[in-house]
Design a protein around this motif. Sequence first.
Motif, PDB file in Angstrom:
ATOM      1  N   ALA A  76      59.349  64.032 -56.306  1.00 12.32           N
ATOM      2  CA  ALA A  76      59.444  64.542 -54.938  1.00 12.32           C
ATOM      3  C   ALA A  76      58.631  65.817 -54.773  1.00 12.32           C
ATOM      4  CB  ALA A  76      60.895  64.794 -54.577  1.00 12.32           C
ATOM      5  N   LYS A  77      58.429  66.547 -55.873  1.00  8.04           N
ATOM      6  CA  LYS A  77      57.671  67.798 -55.836  1.00  8.04           C
ATOM      7  C   LYS A  77      56.282  67.643 -56.447  1.00  8.04           C
ATOM      8  CE  LYS A  77      61.722  70.817 -56.015  1.00  8.04           C
ATOM      9  NZ  LYS A  77      62.406  71.923 -56.749  1.00  8.04           N
ATOM     10  N   ASN A  78      55.924  66.409 -56.857  1.00  5.77           N
ATOM     11  CA  ASN A  78      54.613  66.163 -57.485  1.00  5.77           C
ATOM     12  C   ASN A  78      54.370  67.101 -58.664  1.00  5.77           C
ATOM     13  OD1 ASN A  78      54.253  64.280 -55.503  1.00  5.77           O
ATOM     14  ND2 ASN A  78      52.574  65.332 -54.469  1.00  5.77           N
ATOM     15  N   THR A  79      55.393  67.281 -59.466  1.00  5.50           N
ATOM     16  CA  THR A  79      55.327  68.267 -60.549  1.00  5.50           C
ATOM     17  C   THR A  79      55.876  67.677 -61.841  1.00  5.50           C
ATOM     18  OG1 THR A  79      55.590  70.074 -58.958  1.00  5.50           O
ATOM     19  CG2 THR A  79      56.032  70.579 -61.264  1.00  5.50           C
ATOM     20  N   VAL A  80      55.207  68.013 -62.928  1.00  4.93           N
ATOM     21  CA  VAL A  80      55.675  67.662 -64.260  1.00  4.93           C
ATOM     22  C   VAL A  80      55.898  68.960 -65.036  1.00  4.93           C
ATOM     23  CG1 VAL A  80      53.327  67.398 -65.187  1.00  4.93           C
ATOM     24  CG2 VAL A  80      55.252  66.253 -66.311  1.00  4.93           C
ATOM     25  N   TYR A  81      56.906  68.941 -65.896  1.00  9.06           N
ATOM     26  CA  TYR A  81      57.304  70.132 -66.635  1.00  9.06           C
ATOM     27  C   TYR A  81      57.242  69.878 -68.139  1.00  9.06           C
ATOM     28  CZ  TYR A  81      59.389  71.085 -62.062  1.00  9.06           C
ATOM     29  OH  TYR A  81      59.601  71.259 -60.716  1.00  9.06           O
ATOM     30  N   LEU A  82      57.101  70.964 -68.876  1.00  8.58           N
ATOM     31  CA  LEU A  82      57.229  70.889 -70.329  1.00  8.58           C
ATOM     32  C   LEU A  82      58.101  72.074 -70.755  1.00  8.58           C
ATOM     33  CD1 LEU A  82      56.332  69.332 -72.886  1.00  8.58           C
ATOM     34  CD2 LEU A  82      54.573  71.090 -73.182  1.00  8.58           C
ATOM     35  N   GLN A  83      59.336  71.775 -71.122  1.00  6.41           N
ATOM     36  CA  GLN A  83      60.242  72.789 -71.639  1.00  6.41           C
ATOM     37  C   GLN A  83      60.010  72.909 -73.132  1.00  6.41           C
ATOM     38  OE1 GLN A  83      62.569  74.809 -70.009  1.00  6.41           O
ATOM     39  NE2 GLN A  83      62.723  75.809 -72.009  1.00  6.41           N
ATOM     40  N   MET A  84      59.668  74.114 -73.570  1.00  5.33           N
ATOM     41  CA  MET A  84      59.333  74.350 -74.973  1.00  5.33           C
ATOM     42  C   MET A  84      60.331  75.333 -75.563  1.00  5.33           C
ATOM     43  SD  MET A  84      55.179  74.581 -74.710  1.00  5.33           S
ATOM     44  CE  MET A  84      55.204  76.143 -73.862  1.00  5.33           C
ATOM     45  N   ASN A  85      61.101  74.874 -76.523  1.00  3.30           N
ATOM     46  CA  ASN A  85      62.102  75.704 -77.197  1.00  3.30           C
ATOM     47  C   ASN A  85      61.736  75.872 -78.668  1.00  3.30           C
ATOM     48  OD1 ASN A  85      63.599  75.736 -74.777  1.00  3.30           O
ATOM     49  ND2 ASN A  85      64.747  73.900 -75.380  1.00  3.30           N
ATOM     50  N   SER A  86      62.346  76.847 -79.301  1.00  5.06           N
ATOM     51  CA  SER A  86      62.123  77.108 -80.734  1.00  5.06           C
ATOM     52  C   SER A  86      60.632  77.157 -81.051  1.00  5.06           C
ATOM     53  CB  SER A  86      62.809  76.023 -81.582  1.00  5.06           C
ATOM     54  OG  SER A  86      64.189  75.959 -81.305  1.00  5.06           O
ATOM     55  N   LEU A  87      59.914  77.912 -80.267  1.00  3.80           N
ATOM     56  CA  LEU A  87      58.463  77.967 -80.417  1.00  3.80           C
ATOM     57  C   LEU A  87      58.059  78.585 -81.752  1.00  3.80           C
ATOM     58  CD1 LEU A  87      57.579  78.878 -76.763  1.00  3.80           C
ATOM     59  CD2 LEU A  87      56.618  76.957 -78.028  1.00  3.80           C
ATOM     60  N   LYS A  88      56.953  78.074 -82.261  1.00  4.39           N
ATOM     61  CA  LYS A  88      56.402  78.529 -83.533  1.00  4.39           C
ATOM     62  C   LYS A  88      54.983  79.044 -83.319  1.00  4.39           C
ATOM     63  CE  LYS A  88      58.784  74.664 -85.809  1.00  4.39           C
ATOM     64  NZ  LYS A  88      58.596  73.460 -86.662  1.00  4.39           N
ATOM     65  N   PRO A  89      54.496  79.899 -84.202  1.00  6.84           N
ATOM     66  CA  PRO A  89      53.110  80.362 -84.071  1.00  6.84           C
ATOM     67  C   PRO A  89      52.107  79.199 -84.023  1.00  6.84           C
ATOM     68  CG  PRO A  89      54.279  81.773 -85.589  1.00  6.84           C
ATOM     69  CD  PRO A  89      55.216  80.653 -85.253  1.00  6.84           C
ATOM     70  N   ASP A  90      52.398  78.101 -84.706  1.00  4.09           N
ATOM     71  CA  ASP A  90      51.505  76.934 -84.681  1.00  4.09           C
ATOM     72  C   ASP A  90      51.440  76.272 -83.312  1.00  4.09           C
ATOM     73  OD1 ASP A  90      52.099  75.654 -88.076  1.00  4.09           O
ATOM     74  OD2 ASP A  90      50.835  77.267 -87.304  1.00  4.09           O
ATOM     75  N   ASP A  91      52.337  76.621 -82.412  1.00  3.16           N
ATOM     76  CA  ASP A  91      52.295  76.068 -81.057  1.00  3.16           C
ATOM     77  C   ASP A  91      51.297  76.806 -80.175  1.00  3.16           C
ATOM     78  OD1 ASP A  91      55.863  75.721 -81.269  1.00  3.16           O
ATOM     79  OD2 ASP A  91      54.362  74.135 -81.486  1.00  3.16           O
TER      80      ASP A  91
END
Length: 125
Positions: A76-91
């Motif tokens: 409905a909002k023409n939007t996609v999300y990416l929730q990123m948790n426990s991030l690492k330096p390699d990300d």
Amino acid sequence: VQQVESGGGLVQAGGSLRLSCAASGRGRTFSSYTMGWFRQAPGKEREFVAASNWSGGSTYYADSVKGRFTISRDNAKNTVYLQMNSLKPDDTAVYYCAAASSWSVTTDPGSYDYWGQGTQVTVSS
């Protein structure tokens, strides 16, 4: 045809970020596209991160992010999300959203027709 990512930034290891990608200007409806997230670190090739089919009912993740990242979409909002948790330096990388004219989830960047400009994510140790 335009896709604009937002939500990147600098975060400490173990932290979280939520990326957004707003799409506009396309003839076909947003809900008819498979949406994906890719990333590219300096000196490395672009790699697949996550993808969602048109409804969000089918998702796929790279092994490196499975259990930590979640892709979702709001048609409905023409939007996609990416929730990123426990991030690492390699990300650490530039993250891109992309749209594929495919009803099934695909990890092949060559199958994606439209790309955003990218948003930088930096994870400090």
